[in-house]
Design a protein around this motif. Structure first.
Motif, PDB file in Angstrom:
ATOM      1  N   LEU A   2     -42.629 -75.912 -39.423  1.00  0.00           N
ATOM      2  CA  LEU A   2     -43.642 -76.513 -38.551  1.00  0.00           C
ATOM      3  C   LEU A   2     -45.034 -75.986 -38.888  1.00  0.00           C
ATOM      4  CD1 LEU A   2     -41.803 -76.596 -35.094  1.00  0.00           C
ATOM      5  CD2 LEU A   2     -42.286 -78.501 -36.639  1.00  0.00           C
ATOM      6  N   ASP A   3     -45.106 -74.732 -39.288  1.00  0.00           N
ATOM      7  CA  ASP A   3     -46.385 -74.193 -39.740  1.00  0.00           C
ATOM      8  C   ASP A   3     -46.845 -74.928 -41.003  1.00  0.00           C
ATOM      9  OD1 ASP A   3     -48.459 -71.935 -39.544  1.00  0.00           O
ATOM     10  OD2 ASP A   3     -47.747 -71.716 -41.598  1.00  0.00           O
ATOM     11  N   GLN A   4     -45.885 -75.306 -41.839  1.00  0.00           N
ATOM     12  CA  GLN A   4     -46.200 -76.068 -43.040  1.00  0.00           C
ATOM     13  C   GLN A   4     -46.755 -77.453 -42.682  1.00  0.00           C
ATOM     14  OE1 GLN A   4     -42.851 -76.471 -45.653  1.00  0.00           O
ATOM     15  NE2 GLN A   4     -44.081 -77.199 -47.372  1.00  0.00           N
ATOM     16  N   VAL A   5     -46.256 -78.035 -41.599  1.00  0.00           N
ATOM     17  CA  VAL A   5     -46.770 -79.322 -41.126  1.00  0.00           C
ATOM     18  C   VAL A   5     -48.252 -79.203 -40.778  1.00  0.00           C
ATOM     19  CG1 VAL A   5     -46.689 -80.983 -39.218  1.00  0.00           C
ATOM     20  CG2 VAL A   5     -44.569 -80.245 -40.320  1.00  0.00           C
ATOM     21  N   PHE A   6     -48.606 -78.179 -40.006  1.00  0.00           N
ATOM     22  CA  PHE A   6     -50.010 -77.980 -39.624  1.00  0.00           C
ATOM     23  C   PHE A   6     -50.858 -77.641 -40.849  1.00  0.00           C
ATOM     24  CE2 PHE A   6     -48.121 -77.597 -35.432  1.00  0.00           C
ATOM     25  CZ  PHE A   6     -49.060 -78.212 -34.635  1.00  0.00           C
ATOM     26  N   GLU A   7     -50.282 -76.871 -41.761  1.00  0.00           N
ATOM     27  CA  GLU A   7     -51.000 -76.533 -42.997  1.00  0.00           C
ATOM     28  C   GLU A   7     -51.366 -77.804 -43.758  1.00  0.00           C
ATOM     29  OE1 GLU A   7     -52.560 -74.031 -46.034  1.00  0.00           O
ATOM     30  OE2 GLU A   7     -51.684 -73.347 -44.140  1.00  0.00           O
ATOM     31  N   ASN A   8     -50.402 -78.699 -43.900  1.00  0.00           N
ATOM     32  CA  ASN A   8     -50.658 -79.933 -44.639  1.00  0.00           C
ATOM     33  C   ASN A   8     -51.661 -80.836 -43.921  1.00  0.00           C
ATOM     34  OD1 ASN A   8     -48.913 -79.214 -46.693  1.00  0.00           O
ATOM     35  ND2 ASN A   8     -47.175 -80.327 -45.848  1.00  0.00           N
ATOM     36  N   LEU A   9     -51.484 -81.014 -42.615  1.00  0.00           N
ATOM     37  CA  LEU A   9     -52.352 -81.928 -41.869  1.00  0.00           C
ATOM     38  C   LEU A   9     -53.783 -81.402 -41.753  1.00  0.00           C
ATOM     39  CD1 LEU A   9     -50.000 -83.146 -38.978  1.00  0.00           C
ATOM     40  CD2 LEU A   9     -50.561 -84.312 -41.127  1.00  0.00           C
ATOM     41  N   LEU A  10     -53.915 -80.115 -41.463  1.00  0.00           N
ATOM     42  CA  LEU A  10     -55.260 -79.565 -41.278  1.00  0.00           C
ATOM     43  C   LEU A  10     -55.992 -79.382 -42.610  1.00  0.00           C
ATOM     44  CD1 LEU A  10     -54.521 -77.065 -38.393  1.00  0.00           C
ATOM     45  CD2 LEU A  10     -56.001 -79.064 -38.272  1.00  0.00           C
ATOM     46  N   ARG A  11     -55.265 -78.949 -43.651  1.00  0.00           N
ATOM     47  CA  ARG A  11     -55.901 -78.843 -44.970  1.00  0.00           C
ATOM     48  C   ARG A  11     -56.324 -80.222 -45.457  1.00  0.00           C
ATOM     49  NH1 ARG A  11     -57.584 -73.764 -45.315  1.00  0.00           N
ATOM     50  NH2 ARG A  11     -55.875 -72.273 -45.018  1.00  0.00           N
ATOM     51  N   ASN A  12     -55.507 -81.195 -45.173  1.00  0.00           N
ATOM     52  CA  ASN A  12     -55.828 -82.556 -45.551  1.00  0.00           C
ATOM     53  C   ASN A  12     -57.103 -83.023 -44.834  1.00  0.00           C
ATOM     54  OD1 ASN A  12     -54.580 -84.555 -47.305  1.00  0.00           O
ATOM     55  ND2 ASN A  12     -54.488 -85.860 -45.509  1.00  0.00           N
ATOM     56  N   ALA A  13     -57.182 -82.719 -43.526  1.00  0.00           N
ATOM     57  CA  ALA A  13     -58.369 -83.103 -42.754  1.00  0.00           C
ATOM     58  C   ALA A  13     -59.617 -82.403 -43.294  1.00  0.00           C
ATOM     59  CB  ALA A  13     -58.161 -82.749 -41.280  1.00  0.00           C
ATOM     60  N   MET A  14     -59.505 -81.124 -43.643  1.00  0.00           N
ATOM     61  CA  MET A  14     -60.640 -80.386 -44.186  1.00  0.00           C
ATOM     62  C   MET A  14     -61.072 -80.952 -45.536  1.00  0.00           C
ATOM     63  SD  MET A  14     -59.537 -76.461 -43.266  1.00  0.00           S
ATOM     64  CE  MET A  14     -60.922 -75.795 -44.185  1.00  0.00           C
ATOM     65  N   LYS A  15     -60.095 -81.363 -46.338  1.00  0.00           N
ATOM     66  CA  LYS A  15     -60.377 -81.877 -47.676  1.00  0.00           C
ATOM     67  C   LYS A  15     -61.201 -83.165 -47.624  1.00  0.00           C
ATOM     68  CE  LYS A  15     -56.747 -81.928 -50.226  1.00  0.00           C
ATOM     69  NZ  LYS A  15     -55.480 -82.377 -50.867  1.00  0.00           N
ATOM     70  N   PHE A  16     -60.928 -83.989 -46.591  1.00  0.00           N
ATOM     71  CA  PHE A  16     -61.582 -85.304 -46.508  1.00  0.00           C
ATOM     72  C   PHE A  16     -62.777 -85.322 -45.556  1.00  0.00           C
ATOM     73  CE2 PHE A  16     -57.435 -86.293 -48.214  1.00  0.00           C
ATOM     74  CZ  PHE A  16     -57.697 -87.290 -49.135  1.00  0.00           C
ATOM     75  N   THR A  17     -63.125 -84.144 -45.020  1.00  0.00           N
ATOM     76  CA  THR A  17     -64.250 -84.062 -44.082  1.00  0.00           C
ATOM     77  C   THR A  17     -65.365 -83.220 -44.690  1.00  0.00           C
ATOM     78  OG1 THR A  17     -62.730 -84.222 -42.204  1.00  0.00           O
ATOM     79  CG2 THR A  17     -64.950 -83.421 -41.744  1.00  0.00           C
ATOM     80  N   VAL A  55     -54.066 -84.709 -34.987  1.00  0.00           N
ATOM     81  CA  VAL A  55     -55.080 -84.047 -35.804  1.00  0.00           C
ATOM     82  C   VAL A  55     -56.078 -85.125 -36.219  1.00  0.00           C
ATOM     83  CG1 VAL A  55     -55.584 -82.795 -37.925  1.00  0.00           C
ATOM     84  CG2 VAL A  55     -53.489 -82.284 -36.636  1.00  0.00           C
ATOM     85  N   SER A  56     -57.261 -85.082 -35.634  1.00  0.00           N
ATOM     86  CA  SER A  56     -58.285 -86.097 -35.904  1.00  0.00           C
ATOM     87  C   SER A  56     -59.437 -85.485 -36.690  1.00  0.00           C
ATOM     88  CB  SER A  56     -58.826 -86.673 -34.581  1.00  0.00           C
ATOM     89  OG  SER A  56     -57.781 -87.207 -33.797  1.00  0.00           O
ATOM     90  N   ASP A  57     -60.012 -86.277 -37.586  1.00  0.00           N
ATOM     91  CA  ASP A  57     -61.167 -85.801 -38.355  1.00  0.00           C
ATOM     92  C   ASP A  57     -62.227 -86.896 -38.431  1.00  0.00           C
ATOM     93  OD1 ASP A  57     -60.966 -87.447 -40.902  1.00  0.00           O
ATOM     94  OD2 ASP A  57     -59.008 -86.498 -40.951  1.00  0.00           O
ATOM     95  N   SER A  58     -63.422 -86.499 -38.811  1.00  0.00           N
ATOM     96  CA  SER A  58     -64.541 -87.446 -38.951  1.00  0.00           C
ATOM     97  C   SER A  58     -64.817 -87.718 -40.424  1.00  0.00           C
ATOM     98  CB  SER A  58     -65.788 -86.884 -38.264  1.00  0.00           C
ATOM     99  OG  SER A  58     -66.167 -85.654 -38.871  1.00  0.00           O
ATOM    100  N   GLY A  59     -63.750 -87.645 -41.239  1.00  0.00           N
ATOM    101  CA  GLY A  59     -63.907 -87.764 -42.683  1.00  0.00           C
ATOM    102  C   GLY A  59     -64.079 -89.184 -43.189  1.00  0.00           C
ATOM    103  N   ILE A  60     -63.737 -89.392 -44.466  1.00  0.00           N
ATOM    104  CA  ILE A  60     -64.015 -90.662 -45.129  1.00  0.00           C
ATOM    105  C   ILE A  60     -63.057 -91.771 -44.703  1.00  0.00           C
ATOM    106  CG2 ILE A  60     -64.984 -89.478 -47.126  1.00  0.00           C
ATOM    107  CD1 ILE A  60     -62.404 -90.034 -48.620  1.00  0.00           C
TER     108      ILE A  60
END
Length: 339
Positions: free
Chosen positions: A208-223, A251-256
């Motif tokens: 489950l920590d890996q889930v958050f790692e993937n989702l949040l890193r993904n959000a940071m990458k595109f924001t 997990v919401s972001d303001s990215g592309i």
């Protein structure tokens, strides 16, 4: 069917034969009293016939049991065969994926090494850094491919345990807040306050920590810097007042963002959006596929809503329960009793 029911069924099947045998026994029993030797032989013959019927019934029962066992074994063999076919397909797909995805970085590494050997370029730091980065990409790719394949082949065992999601999510916040600050991205949290009843899930904390790692890193990458990421965590009961329900996370972001026609494909292996490629955002396209497998292994679902240029919201839910206290101990309806 119980043993008693099976015995009744066999008795019904041979009912006529058993009735005739019983009548024959009664007839020869009465006439055997006359003392004639022939009737005594008839009486013995009737008894032997009855024994033969009972033996036939037993043999029929044994044959039926063996037939059922053979069918069960046939089904097991068929299931094993289907499993082997599935594993073979996964193996072939894995080989094809590795061959395809490793081609580009390995060609780059080969080119740089050949240029160094031929003296075309000097062993400067920038070239060594490029080679090192390509090797890291290959290493991550192989690791992710192997992990994803073991998930899909059900060969990766999860260590499920009781997780109090309030403490779990706060640990996620502490982990990612410094990285977001360094990237100039605002990180917000939305979760129940301190007075809310504790909510638990039974899951693998590492996965489950890996889930958050993937989702949040993904959000940071595109924001980009100046943007924001918002993590929402809540318990959704099955109905008002219910203790059982789901842990719902967004997990919401303001990215592309993601183009509408690409949204259905984001959880596919190796899928990378056109906007990511156009913006030079690197990735293997395996993180979200792995995330989906982990959520499904927890009995949950995952999805995404997004529009190009307006950010993305990834969300998932997995079974959870709101626990209550009895004499200072929490009562778990999932596991039963006090825990």
């Amino acid at each position: 069917m119980s043993q008693k029911d099976r015995d009744t069924s066999y008795s019904r099947l041979f009912a006529e034969e058993l009735r005739l045998a019983e009548e024959a026994k009664e007839v020869v029993r009465d006439r055997a009293l006359s003392g004639k030797e022939l009737y005594k032989l008839h009486q013995e013959l009737a008894g032997q016939y009855e024994k033969l019927l009972k033996t036939t019934i037993k043999l029929s029962r044994i044959s039926d049991i063996q037939g059922k066992k053979l069918k069960e074994q046939e089904q097991e063999i068929q299931t094993a065969n289907e499993s082997l076919k599935h594993l073979e397909k996964l193996r072939q797909r894995l080989i094809a994926d590795i061959s395809h995805e490793l081609g580009t970085p390995m060609v780059a590494v080969q080119g740089y090494v050949k240029a160094l050997l031929d003296g075309v370029i000097q062993p400067e730091e920038k070239y060594m850094r490029l080679i090192y980065d390509r090797v890291l990409t290959v290493n991550h790719l192989i690791k992710d491919l192997f992990l994803l394949s073991t998930f899909q082949a059900n060969q990766n065992h999860f260590e499920h345990q009781r997780i109090e999601i309030g403490a779990f999510v706060r640990a996620v916040e502490r982990k990612f807040m410094p990285d977001c600050e360094r990237a100039g991205i605002a990180f917000d949290m939305e979760m129940p306050g301190e007075g809310a009843d504790p909510v638990i899930v039974w899951g693998d904390p590492v996965r489950l920590d890996q889930v958050f790692e993937n989702l949040l890193r993904n959000a940071m990458k595109f924001t980009q810097a100046g943007g924001s990421i918002r993590l929402c965590s809540e318990f959704q009961p099955k109905y008002e007042g219910a203790l059982l329900g789901h842990w719902f996370v967004k997990v919401s972001d303001s990215g592309i963002g993601i183009a509408e026609e690409e949204v259905p494909h984001v959880f596919e292996r190796f899928y990378r959006s056109k906007r990511a490629s156009a913006n030079g955002i690197e990735g293997t396209g395996l993180g979200l596929a792995i995330t989906k497998e982990i959520i499904q292994k927890h009995g949950g679902e995952i999805g995404v809503t997004s529009r190009a240029g307006e950010g993305s919201t990834f969300f998932f839910l997995i079974p959870a329960e709101s626990v209550t206290s009895v004499d200072g101990q929490t009562r778990s309806m999932i596991k039963g009793g006090l825990s």
